[in-house]
Structures are given as C-alpha cells and as structure tokens.
Design a protein around this motif. Structure first.
Motif, PDB file in Angstrom:
ATOM      1  N   THR A 134       2.185  -7.164  -0.277  1.00 30.56           N
ATOM      2  CA  THR A 134       3.100  -6.054  -0.536  1.00 30.56           C
ATOM      3  C   THR A 134       2.384  -4.838  -1.116  1.00 30.56           C
ATOM      4  O   THR A 134       2.988  -3.760  -1.189  1.00 30.56           O
ATOM      5  N   MET A 135       1.130  -4.976  -1.524  1.00 28.44           N
ATOM      6  CA  MET A 135       0.444  -3.884  -2.205  1.00 28.44           C
ATOM      7  C   MET A 135       0.162  -2.669  -1.323  1.00 28.44           C
ATOM      8  O   MET A 135       0.292  -1.539  -1.800  1.00 28.44           O
ATOM      9  N   PRO A 136      -0.236  -2.836  -0.040  1.00 29.96           N
ATOM     10  CA  PRO A 136      -0.495  -1.632   0.757  1.00 29.96           C
ATOM     11  C   PRO A 136       0.694  -0.681   0.778  1.00 29.96           C
ATOM     12  O   PRO A 136       0.519   0.536   0.667  1.00 29.96           O
ATOM     13  N   ARG A 137       1.912  -1.245   0.881  1.00 24.81           N
ATOM     14  CA  ARG A 137       3.103  -0.390   0.942  1.00 24.81           C
ATOM     15  C   ARG A 137       3.372   0.275  -0.398  1.00 24.81           C
ATOM     16  O   ARG A 137       4.093   1.280  -0.468  1.00 24.81           O
ATOM     17  N   GLN A 138       2.813  -0.271  -1.487  1.00 25.16           N
ATOM     18  CA  GLN A 138       2.985   0.322  -2.813  1.00 25.16           C
ATOM     19  C   GLN A 138       1.905   1.348  -3.140  1.00 25.16           C
ATOM     20  O   GLN A 138       2.036   2.094  -4.112  1.00 25.16           O
ATOM     21  N   LEU A 139       0.835   1.382  -2.336  1.00 28.95           N
ATOM     22  CA  LEU A 139      -0.298   2.250  -2.659  1.00 28.95           C
ATOM     23  C   LEU A 139      -0.390   3.497  -1.787  1.00 28.95           C
ATOM     24  O   LEU A 139      -0.812   4.549  -2.257  1.00 28.95           O
ATOM     25  N   ARG A 201       1.938   3.519  -6.333  1.00 30.40           N
ATOM     26  CA  ARG A 201       2.453   4.883  -6.159  1.00 30.40           C
ATOM     27  C   ARG A 201       3.892   4.867  -5.640  1.00 30.40           C
ATOM     28  O   ARG A 201       4.593   5.873  -5.718  1.00 30.40           O
ATOM     29  N   PHE A 202       4.332   3.745  -5.059  1.00 26.70           N
ATOM     30  CA  PHE A 202       5.671   3.639  -4.496  1.00 26.70           C
ATOM     31  C   PHE A 202       6.326   2.388  -5.070  1.00 26.70           C
ATOM     32  O   PHE A 202       5.725   1.307  -5.041  1.00 26.70           O
ATOM     33  N   ALA A 203       7.540   2.524  -5.582  1.00 28.07           N
ATOM     34  CA  ALA A 203       8.269   1.384  -6.143  1.00 28.07           C
ATOM     35  C   ALA A 203       9.118   0.750  -5.040  1.00 28.07           C
ATOM     36  O   ALA A 203      10.013   1.387  -4.487  1.00 28.07           O
ATOM     37  N   LEU A 204       8.811  -0.504  -4.700  1.00 27.34           N
ATOM     38  CA  LEU A 204       9.571  -1.197  -3.674  1.00 27.34           C
ATOM     39  C   LEU A 204      10.888  -1.709  -4.245  1.00 27.34           C
ATOM     40  O   LEU A 204      10.939  -2.163  -5.395  1.00 27.34           O
ATOM     41  N   PRO A 205      11.975  -1.650  -3.463  1.00 27.41           N
ATOM     42  CA  PRO A 205      13.219  -2.297  -3.898  1.00 27.41           C
ATOM     43  C   PRO A 205      12.972  -3.787  -4.127  1.00 27.41           C
ATOM     44  O   PRO A 205      12.219  -4.422  -3.382  1.00 27.41           O
ATOM     45  N   SER A 338      -0.246  -2.629  10.137  1.00 25.56           N
ATOM     46  CA  SER A 338       0.266  -1.456   9.423  1.00 25.56           C
ATOM     47  C   SER A 338       1.680  -1.110   9.880  1.00 25.56           C
ATOM     48  O   SER A 338       2.519  -0.683   9.076  1.00 25.56           O
ATOM     49  N   THR A 339       1.975  -1.300  11.159  1.00 29.07           N
ATOM     50  CA  THR A 339       3.339  -1.070  11.645  1.00 29.07           C
ATOM     51  C   THR A 339       4.316  -2.017  10.962  1.00 29.07           C
ATOM     52  O   THR A 339       5.410  -1.619  10.540  1.00 29.07           O
ATOM     53  N   PHE A 340       3.918  -3.274  10.835  1.00 29.86           N
ATOM     54  CA  PHE A 340       4.765  -4.251  10.151  1.00 29.86           C
ATOM     55  C   PHE A 340       4.986  -3.856   8.695  1.00 29.86           C
ATOM     56  O   PHE A 340       6.109  -3.850   8.189  1.00 29.86           O
ATOM     57  N   ALA A 341       3.903  -3.494   7.990  1.00 33.61           N
ATOM     58  CA  ALA A 341       4.016  -3.148   6.576  1.00 33.61           C
ATOM     59  C   ALA A 341       4.878  -1.913   6.359  1.00 33.61           C
ATOM     60  O   ALA A 341       5.593  -1.811   5.361  1.00 33.61           O
ATOM     61  N   ALA A 342       4.815  -0.959   7.297  1.00 32.58           N
ATOM     62  CA  ALA A 342       5.543   0.297   7.125  1.00 32.58           C
ATOM     63  C   ALA A 342       7.008   0.185   7.502  1.00 32.58           C
ATOM     64  O   ALA A 342       7.850   0.892   6.935  1.00 32.58           O
ATOM     65  N   THR A 343       7.346  -0.681   8.437  1.00 31.75           N
ATOM     66  CA  THR A 343       8.701  -0.665   8.985  1.00 31.75           C
ATOM     67  C   THR A 343       9.552  -1.857   8.569  1.00 31.75           C
ATOM     68  O   THR A 343      10.777  -1.792   8.684  1.00 31.75           O
ATOM     69  N   ALA A 344       8.944  -2.936   8.084  1.00 33.80           N
ATOM     70  CA  ALA A 344       9.739  -4.062   7.605  1.00 33.80           C
ATOM     71  C   ALA A 344      10.459  -3.651   6.321  1.00 33.80           C
ATOM     72  O   ALA A 344       9.993  -2.794   5.565  1.00 33.80           O
ATOM     73  N   ALA A 345      11.606  -4.248   6.070  1.00 34.26           N
ATOM     74  CA  ALA A 345      12.372  -3.933   4.868  1.00 34.26           C
ATOM     75  C   ALA A 345      11.517  -4.185   3.630  1.00 34.26           C
ATOM     76  O   ALA A 345      10.996  -5.287   3.461  1.00 34.26           O
ATOM     77  N   PRO A 346      11.349  -3.196   2.737  1.00 32.76           N
ATOM     78  CA  PRO A 346      10.454  -3.351   1.589  1.00 32.76           C
ATOM     79  C   PRO A 346      10.813  -4.523   0.686  1.00 32.76           C
ATOM     80  O   PRO A 346       9.922  -5.157   0.115  1.00 32.76           O
TER      81      PRO A 346
END
Length: 415
Positions: A134-139, A201-205, A338-346
C-alpha cells in the motif's frame, strides 16, 4: 473502479527530484540484497545437513504459513497504519535472524532450527508484504506510479542479483551465522529509515476496525465480484508468471540438456531474461504509453511469442526469445502493477494485493508440474508453444475490456 480519492497530506515533488522516494527504493534494494544473501546461505546449509528431499521441504516451508495467513495480513493492512506494520514485522524478522545467528555460533545448525526460521519468515511475510504494497499509493501521485514501480523493480532486481552473486562467497567465508547477521543489518537500516524519514504524502481511506478480520477478508472477495475491471486486473497480474515461470525454470534447463549446450548456457539465458527485465522496466521511467493497461497487455502478447521461441532448437533463437521475455516482463509488470495500485479502491489495496499474491502462490506449483508432465510425454517444443500461445490468447480478454482500455494514469482523474 472509482473510489474515494486518497487525501493529500503533503504535496510531493516531481519524481525525478523526489529524494525521499528514491532513497526509500535504494534502502529496499539493499534489503533485497540481504535477503538474497541469506536465502543462498539458508538453502546451502539445508542441503549440507539434510537429504535433498528434506532440504527442499525446509526451503519451501515458509510458503505454507504465508499462504494460510496472507489474506488476514491483507485485511490488517487495510485497517492499520502500514508503517507500523512494516516496522513491527521487520523487527520480528530481526529477532528470527539474531536467534539463528546465535544458535549457529553456539552449535551446528539443525533441520528443526531451519524449519522454525522458514515458518517464522513466512508468517512475517504474510503481514509485511500487504502493508508494503500500500505504500506506493501513499508516497506518489497516480501519474508517477509507473515510474515508481519501474525504478523499484529495477533496483530490486539489481539488489537481488548482487546479493545472490555474493551469497555463495559469503556463506563459504562466514557461514549461515554471518549471512544472518548481515541480513539483520539491512533490516535495521529499513526500520530506521521508516521510523525517521518515511512519511506518507497521501492518506488512504481505512477499512472499519470494528468488523471482524474474517469479515474484512470476505469483503475483499465481494469487492472483486462487484468490480469487473479490478477483477480482470487481479486475474491478469495473478497469472503474470504462470506461463513464463515454468518455461524459464524448467524448460530452459531441459532444452540445454537435450541439446547438449551445458549448464553455462542456462546461466546465459537467465541472465538475458534478467537483463531484459531491467531494461524493460527502465523504459517505463523514460517512456510509457498513454493507456498503460493496453501497453502492458500488448507486451504480454509479445511475451507469448517469446516463450514459443524458447522451444526452438537454435541457441541464437532461444537467446533472442529470452531477451524478448525479459523486456516484455519488465515493461508489462511496471505498467500493470502501477495501474492496479492507482485504480484499485484505496481501502482494499491490502486485501486485493493479498488475493493477487495468493493466486500466484497457489497456481504456480500446478503450472510447473503440468509443464514438466507435458515435456516428459511430448516433444519439448510443445509445452513451450502451448504455454506461450495460451499467454497470448488470454491477453485478448483484458484488451477487449472497455473500462481497462480507457484507463490512463496521466489523467488528473486517475484512480
């Protein structure tokens, strides 16, 4: 395939100037090198103190507990602070490594000690990997995920290759205890970096912490059922290695043996695959298609042709096929991950990543066994052709999916 967008906590710099992320990827690569060193030492020690059958059981022992607990680890990754989970389970890895080193300094290693270490590492992996996923989507922002994934995979492969190359010399010089101590240092570096510097940098739900863990696991599967585009991505990524893995691991040694090329040829072929994968991933850093999912699935169709080429009897054609397989693997993996990490529900990233990993772990043994069975009863080119052809044909389904075809991470609305 849309969900609540992660809330920005801090504006990230441009990726090429993002020293925090680049430093984190270097630290991860250092840890991968340490893991490779310890894996070589662990396998070598197992072979020295046990029969080949028992040694194989010991080396593979960690996969069973990991598979059993992986979905639970994914549920915790979606409801807890990923950094805390990563620190906790890296600290537990340090405890395991120190215990192994102390034992080996005081007494000879035993099968029981190695078995306990493998199981403990498998359990730690089951919780650490979903949290780390989950970290890439938070960074980084969605538009930077392909570059992040490509650089991460390239550095990770370099670290693994360097560690594997050094592992044989290090275990001969310092034994299992020394290699365990060296890997401990790499984990300590990771822990210190996460605690002192790594900040999202981004807070995931977050998923609800009030429902049971098993309910959380079930919700992950229900989410897949209701999101066909996400489901297609998970299935495609789960099967990413099912054709190429057996072709490389089993097919190339069989081909070299049948043709009399020798073990050295297998090393050259695998080096071409590894080098091609790094070049393919690096290509994404400098250039990527606007529709990342389409580019990744088209690359996998080309990979199918490369797998078919591995079954042809010329070493030049096999070498070219290995290079094509590596290039397309690195390119497609960076784009699709990267497509999966960006588009899957956080708030489902941990669980979906666990399902993805579990599918690969469960299906790979069957894919390996089937390839070996076909190679034993049919001409060797047949399993290469069947596996490569199946890979190419299966990519038609995601390429025809209109929702996947429309995804672009360059869009501000990505995710």
């Amino acid at each position: 395939m849309t969900t609540t967008e992660p809330r920005m906590l801090r504006t990230p710099p441009a990726f090429r100037r993002d020293l925090l992320v680049q430093s984190w990827l270097v630290v991860k690569a250092l840890s991968d090198a340490g893991d490779a060193i310890f894996t070589i030492a662990f396998a070598w020690t197992a072979v020295q103190i046990a029969s080949p059958a028992v040694a194989g059981l010991v080396v593979a022992a960690g996969t069973v507990p990991r598979a059993l607990v992986l979905l639970v680890g994914g549920a915790y990754a979606d409801r807890s602070d990923a950094r805390r989970l990563m620190v906790l389970f890296n600290a537990l890895r340090v405890v395991v490594l120190v215990a192994v080193a102390v034992w080996c300094l005081a007494a000879p290693p035993t099968v029981a000690v190695l078995l306990a270490a493998a199981i403990a590492f498998g359990l730690c992996d089951a919780f650490f990997e979903p949290a780390a996923g989950t970290m890439p989507r938070q960074l980084v922002a969605p538009a930077d995920l392909p570059a992040y994934t490509a650089l991460s995979q390239t550095l990770s492969r370099l670290g693994t290759m360097g560690g594997a190359a050094a592992g044989g010399f290090l275990v001969a010089a310092f034994g299992l205890a020394g290699c365990a101590g060296l890997n401990t240092l790499t984990y300590v570096v990771v822990i210190v970096f996460i605690v002192l510097w790594l900040r999202p940098r981004f807070a995931l739900p977050r998923a609800s912490a009030h429902e049971s863990v098993l309910r959380g696991v079930a919700d992950g599967f229900r989410h897949l059922r209701s999101e066909p585009a996400t489901r297609t991505l998970v299935i495609a990524l789960s099967g990413l290695n099912l054709a190429v893995g057996p072709a490389i691991s089993i097919g190339l040694p069989l081909q070299a043996t049948e043709r009399g090329w020798g073990a050295g040829a297998v090393g050259v072929f695998e080096a071409l695959v590894g080098g091609g994968a790094m070049l393919g991933a690096l290509a994404v850093v400098r250039w990527r298609p606007r529709r990342e999912a389409i580019g990744g699935f088209v690359a996998l169709m080309v990979q199918g042709a490369g797998i078919v080429a591995l079954g042809i009897g010329s070493p030049i054609v096999v070498g070219a096929g290995c290079l094509v397989v590596g290039l397309t693997a690195g390119f497609a993996s960076a784009l699709l991950s990267s497509t999966f990490a960006a588009t899957a529900a956080p708030d489902f990233l941990g669980r979906l990543g666990s399902i993805l990993r579990l599918g690969d772990d469960c299906l790979m043994p069957a894919a390996m066994a089937l390839f070996g069975l076909l190679a034993g009863i049919l001409p060797l080119w047949v399993p290469f052709t069947l596996y490569g052809g199946a890979m190419a044909l299966l990519m038609i389904a995601p390429l025809r999916n209109p929702r996947l075809r429309s995804i672009t991470l360059s869009s501000p609305a990505a995710g």
